[in-house]
Structures are given as structure tokens and as C-alpha cells.
Enzyme design. Structure first.
Site, PDB file in Angstrom:
ATOM      1  CD  GLU A   1      41.312  26.270  38.579  1.00 43.06           C
ATOM      2  OE1 GLU A   1      42.443  26.796  38.700  1.00 43.06           O
ATOM      3  OE2 GLU A   1      40.989  25.592  37.588  1.00 43.06           O
TER       4      GLU A   1
ATOM      5  CG  HIS B   1      44.780  24.880  36.616  1.00 42.64           C
ATOM      6  ND1 HIS B   1      43.916  25.928  36.526  1.00 42.64           N
ATOM      7  CD2 HIS B   1      45.453  24.875  35.432  1.00 42.64           C
ATOM      8  CE1 HIS B   1      44.051  26.540  35.359  1.00 42.64           C
ATOM      9  NE2 HIS B   1      44.987  25.912  34.679  1.00 42.64           N
TER      10      HIS B   1
END
Length: 526
Positions: free
Chosen positions: A259, A277
Site C-alpha cells: 500500500e 484501506h
């Protein structure tokens, strides 16, 4: 007393510190060298996930007593360095629970009714109802992998929607599952029977890729998968391929192996709903975690009270730690082994201390056992402060027994796990500073469980059986690095333990199981 807030933390948390008379400096976006320069003047540090609290930063923190993580994960904090320096680390394990559970349910609705795709098409000026015929959640089977805090809250909500909830988590009592309305089944049954599958487990060696290519060959073509836990629990490449080939109807993913995930393969599929997320991203959750850690900072710095959610172990004397540390590691490995060879749902744990170790305060060892048992299914970081609470939350009874005498060793720790299918036991000791597993159920043996892959096979002692097993590992091109065989009597019940350089595939494990006089075989990772 002075506290530094180095990440954006909700104002209510900061206000609690100020109202209790603690001066607060909010300085976000600091570079590591800037943080190292100023950290010596602070007694407390509050972070979220942006600040990386490294060993160098902790070493420079001469006055620091507590680090508060406004959230659950503490991967950005060097726990060993903090513990070595006597700094307590706290988090907020419950603050994000409802936010993550609600996102999971929201993503289920999005998948069932094609909400994101229909929204995008209408925004593009196209009125299309035929392409987005969905399904109802009512009467569908939901498989939940991991029945910790979040998995439990998901189960409650989905039972209210009249779904049939299946659960996989070996470390939860049948009585607790029954009270939740969850039917406990094997991981294989979850994969084969579920209409929706959601994962709520940590990412570690046991869970990485647990929903991978092999599992996705067994699912219904109508299945839909959700991951709001950790990237990598579901194999991203295997999932993308299964969706593309029509073997999986859809998926909703909130977490990724890397990420930010703007180039991730999952984002490119129109059948996969992706979010950046957002599991903890609610106003309420951010407030709750900030308030929680701020209150713990106040308790520790001003009131001398123990923190309610400590992540690392309280500091003990160097002499005691020197004696306990090898046994703590051994106890963790014993718990990790026990949960992998046990069958059925766990209901009770008995830890027996014999010999010299019985003379010590054993809370750290008990915590290590429970931590090993829970590692593959829970993100809870177990320590001697919260071990009993976590066990109680899962409906597990924990009993400790001590005996100053030990027949065979200077010190011996035995972990007995009672399940719905019987009781298994693992006993270990420490020799020359190394952990040794010396007994499994009724079998005395000696293995050093310092990592790697293992095969534990119950069988009848007979000529040629070991050769038959090694033939299968040879066909798999897997080297056997060591072997231990224990038997109750010649031509009687026996246990074979093989240390392997690589893991056995499910197909090769089944082949071993089919060998005459093999009664059971378990692939174990330690």
C-alpha cells in the site's frame, strides 16, 4: 510530564491529555532525524501508522515511558527496542472493531447488488438495469475465517440478516460459538460451502495465502470473497485469475500486500470492489482510539496505574528474564504446535510446570502458550497482563499446575489442550539454551522446533512404513532434514516426526494419509 503527538490524532484524545494537565506538542510529518532530535524531551508519544518508531528513535528517547498507538496494528513500532528500554507500548484493540465489521457488511451488500458498478454506469449517463440483477443475503451461507472481535461482530450482524453463518477458528469454545449462532466447521468446509467468505485473521506464515489457488479451485462459482483484514491472506494473483475465469463471482478488497495499491492487479477487475484501506476510517472509530490511548497515557504517567491494553511485556529483572526467556520461547512453540495437531474446537487449556521452572512467576509463560495457540487466528498480542482476559473472551478455561519435582528433566512444561474431539498434549524443555519438544501425547521423543516445516504422522509400527512415507516426500522433491520416531511398543502405536526443507502440498499429504497403517498426518509450520 510532556507528550508528543506525531501523527494526526483526533482532538478529543489530545484534549484528555490537556485537561489532565499534561503539556502536549502536536508535530506531524516529522522526518526521522527531526524526531530523533526532539524525542529526548518527551515522556509520552502518540502515533497512528505514519510515524515509524524505530530502534534509533527509541534509543534517543531518554525520558520516554509510554508509546500510544491510536489504532490496533503496531507494526510501525519496534516492540523489542521499546521493551528493552522499559517503555510500555499500548494500543486500542477495540476502537476499530465496529468500523471494520460494518465495512465488511457494507462490502457484502455492494457485492450482492453490484452497487459500485451500477453507480459508475449511471454516472456515465447509461440507464442499465438488466446488467445488475443481484442476489439477496437472506438464507445465504456466510463463511467467517477468524472469530475474534471483528469476526464475532460480523457474525452478529449477519445472523440478524437471516444468513446461515459458518465459522472457522480452532481457538474458540463451542459454547461461545453456539451463543453467537455460528456453526463451527473446518476451513475446507468454509471454502466449499459458503456463498460469501470473509477473512478476519492476522497476516503471518500460517495465514499468508490461506485462500490461494488450491482453495479457489474448491469454491462455488457463485462465491464472493471479502478481505478487510490484512493484504496477503487472500492470494491476490490467484483471486484475480479466479474472478477473470468466472470461478469466483466477485470480491471486495480493502487491504493489499503493498500500500498504496494504485497499481494492484485487483483494482483492474470490474468484478472486484476495491477500497483504499478504509476499515478503521470512521469518525467514531478515530475518536474512540484516540480517547482510549490518551486515557491509558494519563493512567500510566499521572496515576501510576497499569495500562488496560499493553502490547509489550512489562519489564522484569534481568536475572528473571534470563531464566525465563528460553522457556517463554519454548512455551510459545508448544502452543503453536498444539493448535496445529489438535482436532475439534478448543474448550480448555492446562499448563503444567515441573521442576525448577515451577519456582518462578509464570505469567509470561502462560501468555506465551496462549499467544502460540492464537497466532494463526487472532491479531491479539497476548501478554501476562491480558492473557486471562483474551482466553475468557474466547470461552477458554485456563488452568495452571505446578510441581517442584520433575522425573526426567530439570524443568518441563506441558501444554494440554482439551477439544471436542479429545485432549492432546505437548511437553517441552530447554537444553543448551535451545527449546526441545520432548513429548507429544503419550510419545517421548526429542525435536528442536526452531522453524521450518514438519510432518507429524500417527501410525502402526511396521517394517517398510517409514520408507513408504519417504517415497512420497521424494516424489515431491522435498528433502527430509531430520526424523524422530517414537512407539509405545514394537508393532504398536507410533508417532513419526519429519523435519522438511519445504512444505508438503495438500495432494502429497493426502497420499501419505492413504498409506496402509497411517492413522493420521498433520503438516505443521513452526
Amino acid at each position: 510530564m510532556k507528550v508528543l503527538v506525531s501523527d494526526p490524532v483526533d482532538k478529543e484524545g489530545v484534549d484528555i491529555l490537556i485537561k489532565n494537565g499534561i503539556p502536549v506538542d502536536v508535530k506531524t510529518g516529522l522526518k526521522p532525524e527531526e524526531l530523533i532530535q526532539i524525542i529526548p524531551e518527551y515522556d509520552g508519544l502518540l502515533v497512528r501508522s505514519e510515524t515509524k518508531v524505530t530502534a534509533d528513535i527509541i534509543k534517543a528517547a531518554k525520558k520516554l515511558q509510554i508509546i500510544g498507538r491510536a489504532g490496533v496494528g503496531v507494526d510501525n513500532i519496534d516492540l523489542k527496542a521499546a521493551t528493552d528500554q522499559g517503555i510500555i507500548v499500548v494500543n486500542s484493540p477495540d476502537g476499530n472493531t465496529l468500523a471494520a465489521a460494518e465495512l465488511t457488511v457494507g462490502l457484502m451488500f455492494a457485492l450482492a447488488r453490484h452497487i459500485p458498478q451500477a453507480h459508475a454506469k449511471l454516472k456515465a449517463g447509461k440507464w442499465d438495469r438488466k446488467s445488475f440483477v443481484g442476489i439477496e443475503l437472506r438464507k445465504k451461507k456466510l463463511g467467517i475465517i477468524g472469530l475474534g472481535r471483528i469476526g464475532t461482530e460480523v457474525a452478529k450482524r449477519c445472523k440478524a440478516m437471516d444468513m446461515e453463518v459458518l465459522g472457522y477458528d480452532p481457538v474458540i469454545s463451542p459454547d461461545l460459538a453456539k451463543s453467537l449462532g455460528v456453526k463451527l466447521v473446518s476451513l475446507d468446509e468454509i471454502v466449499k460451502e459458503s456463498d460469501f467468505i470473509t477473512v478476519h485473521v492476522p497476516l503471518n506464515d500460517a495465514t499468508r495465502g490461506m485462500i490461494g489457488e488450491e482453495a479457489l479451485k474448491k469454491v462455488k462459482p457463485s462465491v464472493r470473497l471479502i478481505n478487510v483484514a490484512r493484504g496477503g491472506v487472500i492470494d491476490e494473483a490467484a483471486l484475480a485469475k479466479a474472478v477473470d475465469e468466472g470461478r469466483v463471482a466477485g470480491a471486495a478488497i480493502d487491504v493489499y500486500t503493498k500500500e498504496p495499491a494504485t497499481e494492484n492487479i485487483l483494482i483492474k477487475s470490474e468484478k472486484i470492489v476495491t477500497t483504499p484501506h478504509l476499515g478503521a476510517s470512521t469518525t467514531e472509530a478515530q475518536t474512540l482510539v484516540a480517547v482510549d490511548v490518551a486515557e491509558q497515557v494519563v493512567d500510566v504517567l499521572l496515576k501510576g496505574l497499569p495500562a488496560r491494553s499493553p502490547v509489550n511485556l512489562p519489564r522484569v529483572s534481568p536475572e528473571t528474564m534470563s531464566a525465563l526467556s528460553p522457556f517463554v520461547n519454548m512455551a510459545y512453540l508448544a502452543g503453536k504446535l498444539a493448535v496445529q495437531i489438535a482436532e475439534g474446537q478448543m474448550s480448555a487449556i492446562t499448563i503444567k510446570y515441573e521442576g525448577d521452572i515451577a519456582g518462578y512467576q509464570t505469567d509470561a509463560i502462560k501468555a506465551a502458550v496462549i499467544g502460540g495457540l492464537l497466532e494463526s487466528t487472532s491479531e491479539d498480542r497476548v501478554n501476562q497482563v491480558n492473557a486471562n482476559i483474551i482466553a475468557q473472551r474466547r470461552g477458554l478455561k485456563v488452568v495452571e499446575q505446578k510441581n517442584a519435582c520433575c522425573e526426567n528433566y530439570t524443568a518441563l512444561i506441558t501444554v494440554e489442550v482439551e477439544t471436542t474431539k479429545g485432549t492432546i498434549s505437548v511437553a517441552g524443555t530447554v537444553m543448551r539454551g535451545e527449546p526441545h519438544i520432548v513429548k507429544v501425547n503419550d510419545y517421548w521423543l526429542n525435536i528442536v522446533p526452531t522453524g521450518g516445516h514438519w510432518l507429524f504422522a500417527d501410525h502402526m509400527d511396521r517394517p517398510g512404513l517409514i520408507a513408504a512415507v519417504s517415497t512420497v516426500t521424494g516424489e515431491a522433491d522435498i528433502n527430509i532434514s531430520s526424523m524422530s520416531v517414537a512407539r509405545l511398543k514394537p508393532r504398536g502405536k507410533a508417532l513419526m516426526v519429519l523435519a522438511l526443507d519445504e512444505p508438503l502440498s495438500e495432494a502429497h499429504l493426502k497420499k501419505i494419509m492413504s498409506i496402509k497403517d497411517i492413522h493420521g498426518a498433520k503438516a505443521v509450520t513452526l
